[in-house]
Design a protein around this motif. Structure first.
Motif, PDB file in Angstrom:
ATOM      1  N   THR A   6       0.010  12.805  -1.774  1.00 33.05           N
ATOM      2  CA  THR A   6       0.355  11.438  -2.162  1.00 33.05           C
ATOM      3  C   THR A   6      -0.480  11.026  -3.372  1.00 33.05           C
ATOM      4  O   THR A   6      -1.505  11.647  -3.673  1.00 33.05           O
ATOM      5  N   PRO A   7      -0.060   9.980  -4.085  1.00 32.78           N
ATOM      6  CA  PRO A   7      -0.779   9.610  -5.306  1.00 32.78           C
ATOM      7  C   PRO A   7      -2.272   9.367  -5.105  1.00 32.78           C
ATOM      8  O   PRO A   7      -3.096   9.866  -5.872  1.00 32.78           O
ATOM      9  N   LEU A   8      -2.649   8.615  -4.063  1.00 32.14           N
ATOM     10  CA  LEU A   8      -4.065   8.319  -3.879  1.00 32.14           C
ATOM     11  C   LEU A   8      -4.840   9.569  -3.480  1.00 32.14           C
ATOM     12  O   LEU A   8      -5.970   9.787  -3.967  1.00 32.14           O
TER      13      LEU A   8
ATOM     14  N   LEU B 245      -8.034  -0.218  -0.156  1.00 34.88           N
ATOM     15  CA  LEU B 245      -6.933  -0.770  -0.945  1.00 34.88           C
ATOM     16  C   LEU B 245      -6.678  -2.234  -0.599  1.00 34.88           C
ATOM     17  O   LEU B 245      -5.868  -2.880  -1.243  1.00 34.88           O
TER      18      LEU B 245
ATOM     19  N   SER C 118       0.917   4.085  -2.866  1.00 32.70           N
ATOM     20  CA  SER C 118      -0.284   4.915  -2.982  1.00 32.70           C
ATOM     21  C   SER C 118      -0.424   5.911  -1.846  1.00 32.70           C
ATOM     22  O   SER C 118      -1.023   6.981  -2.023  1.00 32.70           O
TER      23      SER C 118
ATOM     24  N   LEU D 215       0.811  -1.212   0.000  1.00 34.37           N
ATOM     25  CA  LEU D 215       0.000   0.000   0.000  1.00 34.37           C
ATOM     26  C   LEU D 215       0.849   1.268   0.000  1.00 34.37           C
ATOM     27  O   LEU D 215       0.341   2.361  -0.278  1.00 34.37           O
TER      28      LEU D 215
ATOM     29  N   GLU E  98      -5.562  11.629  -6.516  1.00 28.88           N
ATOM     30  CA  GLU E  98      -6.566  10.995  -7.379  1.00 28.88           C
ATOM     31  C   GLU E  98      -7.955  11.167  -6.783  1.00 28.88           C
ATOM     32  O   GLU E  98      -8.914  11.524  -7.500  1.00 28.88           O
TER      33      GLU E  98
END
Length: 396
Positions: free
Chosen positions: A388-390, A351, A316, A313, A393
């Motif tokens: 962070t990426p998640l 996730l 992400s 995890l 998004e």
């Protein structure tokens, strides 16, 4: 485990985390000061983290902002200052002397020496001049109560002086005396962050003279800080303790011996708990979920995180510098992430594949926490300082 030490497994470590970090429903706190006392320190690098971390742990989060602001800026029960690893934290006021002596003094000496050296290289005035400006600035701050660097420069114009840093290097820049000096004074425990210029999410702070505190013995202060942290976060390994404190391993070992820490067996090796904390801890009687902010002190509490955050995890949920973003928790482990959208909605995503009945229970509990969070945050919009990426998004 064959070494004669009591084994503390993942399930019990998660139970300790749920109860001692005020995350299980039955363990939630009544106010911000109680949360800070329970956790030892709240990450303060991102101002919103302090409020979000408190709100996630309160029985009634509706007054999170008002009560946290009162604790920080009126009652002064909480103090925002530099602490472990040269990071800004919010501490209970009774712990400021311990933090200053155990972690601040060594960093402060390096910071002041670096400032004097950088100014000398740039041909700026010497240390005697700097000391004169410092005393004048502190006197001006005492008169004003709280002030920004710009406001202090009205009283002490020499704070506006500039000097070139790292001349000829690729990272060459121009520093203002006020910026560097106030940073040094903060680490030295002479000034602290005051009320922000904007809302509770603002990172533009005023400065205030630090509350007086006794000067403690360094070794004694390190012993007390380690004892306080281990009582909340134990069991922990030497590596965890060295990482969290930022100390040398010799300091960690001396403090462990001083408190009579008890060794236990963990999946990753030998861990430690405070004396009297070896007995088993039962899991909370009810399942629980939590939405914790980026840089939350629980998510960032240990160097080894596999027991509550699966390595798959991490891409992400962490940025490239190792800062954790907003996380979704279910019964003692991270199972996803969340973000706030422009319209105020709290968007989240699992996730981990929980499967079947457990997934239904988790989704219901997480949805409830998301609405709870949206309710008390209200019209405020929170964007983590370290994205962070998640989170990017989900917030889109």
């Amino acid at each position: 485990m064959g070494d004669g030490l009591r084994y503390i497994g993942v399930a019990e470590r998660r139970a300790r985390l749920a109860l001692r970090h005020r995350l299980a429903g039955s363990a939630r706190a009544a106010g911000p000061a109680e949360v800070a006392e329970s956790l030892v320190a709240l990450h303060g690098t991102d101002p919103a983290t302090v409020y979000l971390a408190v709100g996630a742990r309160l029985t009634d989060p509706a007054k999170t902002v008002a009560e946290t602001e009162r604790a920080l800026y009126e009652d002064r029960a909480l103090v925002r200052m530099h602490g472990m690893r040269h990071t800004v934290f919010v501490f209970p006021v009774g712990l400021t002397a311990v933090v200053h002596a155990s972690t601040g003094l060594a960093v402060a000496a390096r910071e002041r020496a670096a400032l004097v050296k950088d100014m000398a290289k740039a041909g700026a005035p010497d240390a005697a001049w700097l000391a004169e400006v410092e005393q004048s600035a502190l006197a001006a701050l005492a008169r004003r109560g709280q002030a920004t660097a710009a406001e202090l420069a009205e009283d002490e114009p020499r704070l506006r002086e500039q000097f070139v840093y790292a001349a000829g290097k690729s990272y060459e820049g121009v520093h203002t005396v006020s910026t560097r000096l106030l940073r040094v004074l903060g680490v030295e425990g002479k000034v602290v962050r005051g009320r922000p210029l904007g809302s509770w999410t603002s990172s533009q702070f005023r400065w205030a003279v630090a509350p007086e505190h006794p000067e403690l013995d360094v070794a004694g202060a390190q012993t007390e800080l380690l004892r306080r942290w281990l009582a909340v976060c134990g069991p922990a390994t030497e590596a965890d303790l060295k990482w969290w404190t930022g100390w040398r391993v010799t300091d960690v070992r001396r403090a462990l011996a001083a408190i009579g820490a008890r060794a236990v067996s963990l999946d990753e090796g030998t861990g430690y708990v405070v004396d009297g904390d070896v007995d088993p801890v039962a899991e909370p009687t009810e399942p629980w979920a939590a939405l914790l902010p980026g840089l939350d002190p629980t998510a960032m509490g240990w160097q080894r995180r596999e027991w509550y955050l699966a390595p798959e995890l991490w891409p992400s949920l962490f940025d490239r510098s190792g800062n954790v973003g907003p996380t979704v928790w279910w019964n003692g482990r991270v199972v996803g992430g969340w973000a706030q959208r422009a319209d105020g909605e709290i968007a989240w995503r699992l996730l981990e594949d929980l499967g079947g009945v457990e997934r239904q229970a988790a989704e219901a509990a997480i949805s409830w926490e998301a609405e709870r969070l949206r309710g008390w945050v209200g019209a405020a919009r929170v964007t983590p300082r370290f994205r962070t990426p998640l989170e990017r998004e989900l917030s889109a």
